[in-house]
Structure formats: C-alpha cells, structure tokens
Design a protein around this motif. Sequence first.
Motif, mmCIF file in Angstrom:
data_model
loop_
_atom_site.group_PDB
_atom_site.id
_atom_site.type_symbol
_atom_site.label_atom_id
_atom_site.label_comp_id
_atom_site.label_asym_id
_atom_site.label_seq_id
_atom_site.Cartn_x
_atom_site.Cartn_y
_atom_site.Cartn_z
ATOM 1 N N VAL A 70 62.591 36.645 37.555
ATOM 2 C CA VAL A 70 62.650 35.195 37.745
ATOM 3 C C VAL A 70 63.482 34.847 38.979
ATOM 4 N N THR A 71 63.528 33.560 39.287
ATOM 5 C CA THR A 71 64.369 33.077 40.384
ATOM 6 C C THR A 71 65.823 33.004 39.907
ATOM 7 N N GLU A 73 67.716 30.381 39.869
ATOM 8 C CA GLU A 73 67.858 29.178 39.042
ATOM 9 C C GLU A 73 67.373 29.423 37.613
ATOM 10 N N GLU A 74 66.231 30.103 37.485
ATOM 11 C CA GLU A 74 65.700 30.409 36.152
ATOM 12 C C GLU A 74 66.614 31.382 35.412
ATOM 13 N N TYR A 75 67.193 32.329 36.146
ATOM 14 C CA TYR A 75 68.143 33.275 35.564
ATOM 15 C C TYR A 75 69.332 32.521 34.967
ATOM 16 N N LYS A 77 69.471 29.457 34.012
ATOM 17 C CA LYS A 77 69.055 28.606 32.885
ATOM 18 C C LYS A 77 68.538 29.418 31.700
ATOM 19 N N LYS A 79 65.589 30.577 31.361
ATOM 20 C CA LYS A 79 64.268 30.057 31.007
ATOM 21 C C LYS A 79 63.373 30.062 32.242
ATOM 22 N N SER A 80 62.113 30.458 32.037
ATOM 23 C CA SER A 80 61.145 30.450 33.125
ATOM 24 C C SER A 80 59.775 30.053 32.597
ATOM 25 N N HIS A 82 57.109 29.843 34.921
ATOM 26 C CA HIS A 82 56.213 30.640 35.764
ATOM 27 C C HIS A 82 56.993 31.809 36.377
ATOM 28 N N PRO A 83 57.223 32.873 35.589
ATOM 29 C CA PRO A 83 58.004 33.994 36.123
ATOM 30 C C PRO A 83 57.272 34.704 37.269
ATOM 31 N N LYS A 117 69.933 39.981 30.102
ATOM 32 C CA LYS A 117 69.586 39.555 31.455
ATOM 33 C C LYS A 117 70.338 40.446 32.434
#
Length: 164
Positions: A70-71, A73-75, A77, A79-80, A82-83, A117
């Motif tokens: 993921v990006t 930002e997604e890391y 949060k 949550k993704s 569109h990984p 993660k």
Amino acid sequence: MTSSKAFLYLVFFSSFHFFTVFSTQFTVGGDKGWIIPKDDQLYNEWAAKNRFKVNDTLTFEYKKDSVLAVTQEEYEKCKSVHPIYFSNNGKSEFKLDRPGLFYFISGVSGHCERGLKMIVKVLEPASPPNQVADHTTGPSTSGTAQLANVVGVLVVSLFGAIFI
C-alpha cells in the motif's frame, strides 16, 4: 575433447556466473511467518535487521490472512481500498523492483492495527566510485570497461580454440 578445450569451456561459463546479478528471497518474519505479533513493532524490527536490494523477493507465509502493498498514507491508516498488490493464497511472493520504501499491511480487519504491518527499505543499487580523469595521459578506462575487455578476449580466445 582435449583438456585445454574443457578448461576454456569452464572459463567461458564461469565468466557468465561472475556477471549474474544475485538476489535474495526473504521469508517475512522468519520461521513465524506473517502472523499477528505480540509486539506491534516485530515486523519493522525484522525488516530493519535485513538489507534489501532491488530484485530481492519477500515471501509472506500465513493462514487465514492476506498481504497488501500500500501507500504510506494507507499504511498509516491501516486501510486500503485499492492496494498496489494484494494476495491471500497463504504463501505470497512480492518482488522488490525499485529502491525506496515499500509498505505492507494485513488485509484482514483489525490485524494491521494489532501490528501486522511492515515497512521495507530497499537500498539504492551500488554504483562505481566516480573516476577522476587524468587528462595528461589520455582518457581513463573504468574498471568495468577493463573487465569487459578481459572477458571479451577470453570469449574470443575460447571460440577460436573451439573452432580451430
């Protein structure tokens, strides 16, 4: 085949081995695999202990889970939508195809928040040191070019010996 030709074959094929780019396959988390850790920094600590290069492969082994690249930002949060990468087959492989940071999270609800993660830093490829040209003696030749010349002479010699 004469022993000299056999030796030349050996030299020829050994030279290819010299130019092979080596890569490493890492099993994320070692023997434990990709599981919810007791310490939420377990995977980042594991990643920090390793040196990753371009073309290395990460293998994620898990049961009833998934792995997402993921990006940043997604890391953050956990949550993704569109990984960059998704796999849930129990043994996922991800090729580190560029230098820089890669971010991975579990796709199972709540697992990322519990520490499943990881951030992986892939090192820049090694580059030869800068050569300082000596303009009084003509152009300099890099070590790589000199090595290529030696291998070229070996190859020509080998083919000459084979076909003579």
